[in-house]
Design a protein around this motif. Structure first.
Motif, mmCIF file in Angstrom:
data_model
loop_
_atom_site.group_PDB
_atom_site.id
_atom_site.type_symbol
_atom_site.label_atom_id
_atom_site.label_comp_id
_atom_site.label_asym_id
_atom_site.label_seq_id
_atom_site.Cartn_x
_atom_site.Cartn_y
_atom_site.Cartn_z
ATOM 1 N N ALA A 1 0.822 -1.205 0.000
ATOM 2 C CA ALA A 1 0.000 0.000 0.000
ATOM 3 C C ALA A 1 0.863 1.265 0.000
ATOM 4 C CB ALA A 1 -0.935 -0.003 1.209
ATOM 5 N N ILE A 2 1.955 1.258 0.782
ATOM 6 C CA ILE A 2 2.870 2.405 0.785
ATOM 7 C C ILE A 2 3.500 2.573 -0.589
ATOM 8 C CG2 ILE A 2 5.036 3.301 1.734
ATOM 9 C CD1 ILE A 2 4.306 1.903 4.376
ATOM 10 N N GLY A 3 3.872 1.465 -1.229
ATOM 11 C CA GLY A 3 4.442 1.531 -2.572
ATOM 12 C C GLY A 3 3.464 2.091 -3.585
ATOM 13 N N ILE A 4 2.208 1.665 -3.509
ATOM 14 C CA ILE A 4 1.182 2.186 -4.415
ATOM 15 C C ILE A 4 0.982 3.673 -4.181
ATOM 16 C CG2 ILE A 4 -1.282 2.095 -4.988
ATOM 17 C CD1 ILE A 4 -1.182 -0.908 -4.387
ATOM 18 N N ASP A 5 0.959 4.092 -2.913
ATOM 19 C CA ASP A 5 0.778 5.507 -2.588
ATOM 20 C C ASP A 5 1.904 6.354 -3.154
ATOM 21 O OD1 ASP A 5 -0.776 7.518 -0.921
ATOM 22 O OD2 ASP A 5 1.218 7.754 -0.044
ATOM 23 N N ARG A 6 3.129 5.873 -3.054
ATOM 24 C CA ARG A 6 4.263 6.629 -3.611
ATOM 25 C C ARG A 6 4.228 6.609 -5.137
ATOM 26 N NH1 ARG A 6 7.913 8.507 -0.495
ATOM 27 N NH2 ARG A 6 9.529 8.492 -2.082
ATOM 28 N N TYR A 7 3.823 5.495 -5.707
ATOM 29 C CA TYR A 7 3.708 5.396 -7.168
ATOM 30 C C TYR A 7 2.706 6.429 -7.683
ATOM 31 C CZ TYR A 7 2.282 3.536 -11.711
ATOM 32 O OH TYR A 7 1.958 3.394 -13.042
ATOM 33 N N LEU A 8 1.547 6.541 -7.031
ATOM 34 C CA LEU A 8 0.534 7.503 -7.459
ATOM 35 C C LEU A 8 1.013 8.941 -7.268
ATOM 36 C CD1 LEU A 8 -2.712 5.834 -6.034
ATOM 37 C CD2 LEU A 8 -1.968 5.935 -8.424
ATOM 38 N N GLY A 9 1.735 9.176 -6.170
ATOM 39 C CA GLY A 9 2.188 10.534 -5.889
ATOM 40 C C GLY A 9 3.307 11.004 -6.798
ATOM 41 N N ILE A 10 4.140 10.082 -7.273
ATOM 42 C CA ILE A 10 5.319 10.472 -8.043
ATOM 43 C C ILE A 10 5.168 10.173 -9.539
ATOM 44 C CG2 ILE A 10 7.792 10.023 -8.367
ATOM 45 C CD1 ILE A 10 7.974 9.509 -5.351
#
Length: 338
Positions: free
Chosen positions: A125-134
């Motif tokens: 979930a943290i990886g997905i959140d960073r993927y969406l943000g960046i």
């Protein structure tokens, strides 16, 4: 995890003969001591590191972004395993003799595996959140009620993990071995814990493929995409920090989670179908799976600028003026998910 190869079983008392591999495991004092020492170090580092992390995330980090919410969830699972490990240490040092009853055995086993799989899903979930943000910032900004989505996602993770691990909650995981005078906890399992081999296959598939392999693939894709994006657009400091974060996350997967899940699958298939075992290797890999709770605070350090700054202030690694702090926050906000 062991499936008994002998079909005559009555409750927790079984007419069976221990195989040599099982007997050698329970009599191997050196391995038991090594595992206990590893657990002792993990417990100490876990409680200190995650206790500090929880304090920073709850009381010193604001606003509570989706990444922070996911980190709080991850820290909660880490602290749970930190409080459960002393029971496992006592069990190991007492020669695999569980003295706290079947309900406590089931509860401690559930905590152990819930920590592993909730950690895996939370890192995804943290990886997905960073993927969406960046990588997908426009899509990221269009998402509404992101905090609510993060909280619901955490609850959904727990629900999925607990549903997969349901057999551990409803089964007596203790096993009496009269010839050694001990009662094991989750070291000997009855085949009739599940109805048939199809049920065992579904149980293993859910644990290994749904709760490990799929999240691993998604997490790897997200962090590789982030690194490629920052390699093209970012300055050196931001790129190096993203690479360090990806390295730590993938290290946790490959060092802590992959060996245990792969050996779990291999051991159970060998035990159910071929009456063979790799349980000693699985037992050692299980203790290394707990190391993730010591490495997670490093993930917070590289993933969250507010956590990083507050930690630096506490341990006095560097002193920043207000102007420098504002510059740093502006610089990091360009490529850090909110």
């Amino acid at each position: 995890m062991r499936g008994d190869s002998h079909p005559i079983m009555t409750g927790n008392s079984s007419i069976f003969k221990l195989d040599n591999a099982t007997l050698s495991l329970f009599k191997d004092v050196n391995t038991s001591i090594i595992i206990s020492v590893i657990y002792m170090f993990v417990t100490a580092i876990n409680l200190v590191g995650n206790g500090l992390s929880m304090w920073l995330l709850l009381f010193r980090t604001s606003p509570k972004t989706p990444s922070i919410i996911f980190m709080i969830n991850l820290t909660l699972t880490d602290l749970a395993i930190g409080t459960a490990l002393p029971f496992q240490i006592a069990y190991q040092l007492q020669g695999y003799n569980w003295k706290m009853g079947k309900h406590m055995c089931s509860f401690m086993t559930l905590i152990f595996y819930t920590n592993m799989y909730c950690s895996i899903l939370t890192m995804m979930a943290i990886g997905i959140d960073r993927y969406l943000g960046i990588v997908r910032p426009m899509l990221f900004r269009e998402t509404r009620e992101r905090k609510t989505i993060a909280v619901v996602s955490c609850l959904f993770m727990w629900a999925v993990v607990l549903s997969v691990l349901y057999p551990l909650m409803t089964t007596d995981l203790t096993f009496d071995i009269p010839e050694l005078g001990i009662t094991t906890c989750f070291d000997m399992l009855k085949k009739d814990m599940l109805p048939d081999k199809t049920a065992w296959a579904a149980f293993l598939f859910s644990m290994v493929f749904v709760l490990f392999l799929f999240p691993f693939c998604v997490t790897t894709f997200c962090y590789v995409s982030v690194i490629l994006k920052l390699t093209r657009d970012s300055k050196t400091a931001q790129k190096h920090r993203a690479i360090r974060l990806a390295f730590i996350v993938l290290l946790v997967f490959t060092l802590c989670f992959a060996p245990n899940n792969i050996l779990l699958l291999i051991h159970t298939v060998l035990r159910l179908f071929y009456q063979k075992s790799v349980y000693m290797a699985y037992k050692l890999s299980l203790c290394f799976s707990c190391l993730n709770s010591c490495l997670d605070p490093f993930i917070y350090y590289f993933a969250c600028k507010d956590f990083r700054q507050k930690l630096r202030q506490i341990i006095n690694l560097q002193t920043l003026s207000s102007a420098d702090l504002m510059k740093l926050e502006h610089k990091e906000s360009l490529y850090t998910a909110p």
